[in-house]
Design an enzyme around this catalytic site. Structure first.
Site, mmCIF file in Angstrom:
data_model
loop_
_atom_site.group_PDB
_atom_site.id
_atom_site.type_symbol
_atom_site.label_atom_id
_atom_site.label_comp_id
_atom_site.label_asym_id
_atom_site.label_seq_id
_atom_site.Cartn_x
_atom_site.Cartn_y
_atom_site.Cartn_z
ATOM 1 N N ARG A 71 0.894 -1.127 -0.194
ATOM 2 C CA ARG A 71 0.160 -0.067 0.098
ATOM 3 C C ARG A 71 0.756 1.166 -0.133
ATOM 4 N NH1 ARG A 71 -5.803 -0.953 0.905
ATOM 5 N NH2 ARG A 71 -6.098 1.011 0.309
ATOM 6 N N ILE A 98 -9.078 3.576 0.734
ATOM 7 C CA ILE A 98 -8.541 4.435 1.624
ATOM 8 C C ILE A 98 -7.240 5.142 1.065
ATOM 9 C CG2 ILE A 98 -7.553 4.728 4.061
ATOM 10 C CD1 ILE A 98 -10.714 3.627 3.661
ATOM 11 N N LEU A 99 -7.229 6.525 1.002
ATOM 12 C CA LEU A 99 -6.315 7.190 0.862
ATOM 13 C C LEU A 99 -5.138 7.089 1.757
ATOM 14 C CD1 LEU A 99 -7.972 10.247 -1.006
ATOM 15 C CD2 LEU A 99 -6.606 8.336 -2.080
ATOM 16 N N ASN A 111 -14.123 14.200 0.679
ATOM 17 C CA ASN A 111 -14.906 12.876 0.117
ATOM 18 C C ASN A 111 -16.297 13.132 0.344
ATOM 19 O OD1 ASN A 111 -15.107 10.085 -0.457
ATOM 20 N ND2 ASN A 111 -15.513 9.808 1.959
ATOM 21 N N THR A 112 -17.259 12.412 -0.731
ATOM 22 C CA THR A 112 -18.548 12.393 -0.261
ATOM 23 C C THR A 112 -18.904 11.041 0.156
ATOM 24 O OG1 THR A 112 -20.654 12.505 -1.360
ATOM 25 C CG2 THR A 112 -18.884 12.427 -2.935
ATOM 26 N N HIS A 113 -19.682 10.746 0.810
ATOM 27 C CA HIS A 113 -19.946 9.611 1.456
ATOM 28 C C HIS A 113 -21.661 9.401 1.909
ATOM 29 C CE1 HIS A 113 -19.444 5.997 4.010
ATOM 30 N NE2 HIS A 113 -20.206 6.573 4.893
ATOM 31 N N ASP A 145 -9.192 12.631 6.308
ATOM 32 C CA ASP A 145 -8.168 12.290 7.349
ATOM 33 C C ASP A 145 -7.629 10.939 7.109
ATOM 34 O OD1 ASP A 145 -9.681 10.944 8.924
ATOM 35 O OD2 ASP A 145 -9.754 12.331 10.337
ATOM 36 N N GLY A 147 -8.295 8.495 9.029
ATOM 37 C CA GLY A 147 -9.348 7.617 9.396
ATOM 38 C C GLY A 147 -10.348 7.054 8.243
ATOM 39 N N ASP A 149 -13.264 7.309 6.762
ATOM 40 C CA ASP A 149 -14.633 8.427 6.870
ATOM 41 C C ASP A 149 -14.748 9.279 8.256
ATOM 42 O OD1 ASP A 149 -15.423 7.684 4.286
ATOM 43 O OD2 ASP A 149 -16.228 5.812 5.192
HETATM 44 C C1 GAR Z 1 -21.471 7.639 -4.017
HETATM 45 O O1 GAR Z 1 -22.721 7.171 -3.013
HETATM 46 C C2 GAR Z 1 -20.372 7.857 -3.044
HETATM 47 O O2 GAR Z 1 -20.729 8.644 -1.773
HETATM 48 C C3 GAR Z 1 -20.064 6.340 -2.520
HETATM 49 O O3 GAR Z 1 -19.833 5.793 -3.893
HETATM 50 C C4 GAR Z 1 -21.081 6.435 -4.849
HETATM 51 C C5 GAR Z 1 -20.334 6.773 -6.158
HETATM 52 O O4 GAR Z 1 -21.438 7.066 -7.054
HETATM 53 N N1 GAR Z 1 -18.769 6.515 -1.924
HETATM 54 C C6 GAR Z 1 -18.598 5.493 -1.004
HETATM 55 O O5 GAR Z 1 -19.390 4.676 -0.463
HETATM 56 C C7 GAR Z 1 -17.262 5.781 -0.362
HETATM 57 N N2 GAR Z 1 -17.228 5.059 0.954
HETATM 58 P P1 GAR Z 1 -21.253 7.293 -8.577
HETATM 59 O O6 GAR Z 1 -19.920 6.327 -8.884
HETATM 60 O O7 GAR Z 1 -22.353 6.984 -9.334
HETATM 61 O O8 GAR Z 1 -20.473 8.517 -8.418
#
Ligand code: GAR
Length: 202
Positions: A71, A98-99, A111-113, A145, A147, A149
């Site tokens: 990694r 994980i970065l 990040n978007t979660h 960061d 961790g 999320d």
């Molecule tokens: C999104 O819901 C994003 O939050 C999630 O993958 C999807 C990507 O959608 N990411 C995670 O779960 C990271 N832990 P997309 O490929 O249609 O943009």
């Protein structure tokens, strides 16, 4: 490498994806003012996210974890691949790895979660929310960061869970909110920088 107090000039964005890339598409279709996606990076070949980038003539790079002995080597290679594009901000938009420390040391990463963090971190947030039987979940845009999320939250939106929801229907309704929220937060961060209390708590 601007951002923290931001908007001096046009912000150079690198977007990281692992799958269908509909969040990337939202940034392409609704570009936040004064931003430019200078590259899209992925950890695997053959995904729709890369096709979307190529359709817009956005440069792409692919850095698969399996190509490296460990990694740490992958982390350094990903950092170097990103650095080629001199980005101001990295956006992890459905990037399912994980970065590592090298990437996070050199770049500001959002990040978007698909959950209301700190609830349901990890790779199966939508499934976990359904299994827990909660009535409301949602999405979170946060600073990354080291961790999983755990970084400082910048914005969240709630999504009600309907009795008839399965993982796929719920995830799609969450993603409708995520797409708008991501565009909004990227625009705000590029215009105003990272809120000071978030920088110091990260
Ligand atoms: C999104 O819901 C994003 O939050 C999630 O993958 C999807 C990507 O959608 N990411 C995670 O779960 C990271 N832990 P997309 O490929 O249609 O943009």
């Amino acid at each position: 490498m601007a951002i923290p107090g931001s908007a001096s000039s046009r912000a150079r964005l690198v977007v990281l994806v692992s799958g269908t890339g509909t969040l990337l598409q939202a940034l392409i279709d609704h570009p936040p003012v004064n931003t430019e996606i200078v590259a899209v990076g992925a950890d695997r070949y053959g995904i729709e996210g890369l096709v979307r980038a190529e359709a817009e003539a956005i440069p792409v790079f692919v850095t698969p974890l399996e190509d490296f002995p460990d990694r740490g080597a992958w982390d350094r290679a990903l950092r170097d691949a990103i650095a080629e594009y001199r980005p101001d901000l990295i956006i992890s938009a459905g990037f399912m790895k994980i970065l590592g420390a090298e990437v996070l040391k050199d770049f500001t990463v959002l990040n978007t979660h698909p959950a209301l963090l700190p609830a349901f971190p990890g790779a199966h947030a939508v499934r976990d929310a359904l299994a827990a039987g909660v009535s409301v979940t949602g999405c979170t845009v946060h600073l990354v960061d080291e961790g999983v999320d755990t970084g400082p939250v910048l914005a969240q939106r709630e999504v009600a869970i309907l009795p008839e929801d399965d993982e796929s229907s719920l995830h799609e309704r969450i993603k409708q909110q995520e797409r708008e929220l991501l565009v909004e937060v990227v625009g705000r961060v590029c215009a105003e920088g990272i809120p000071q209390e978030r920088v110091s708590s990260s």
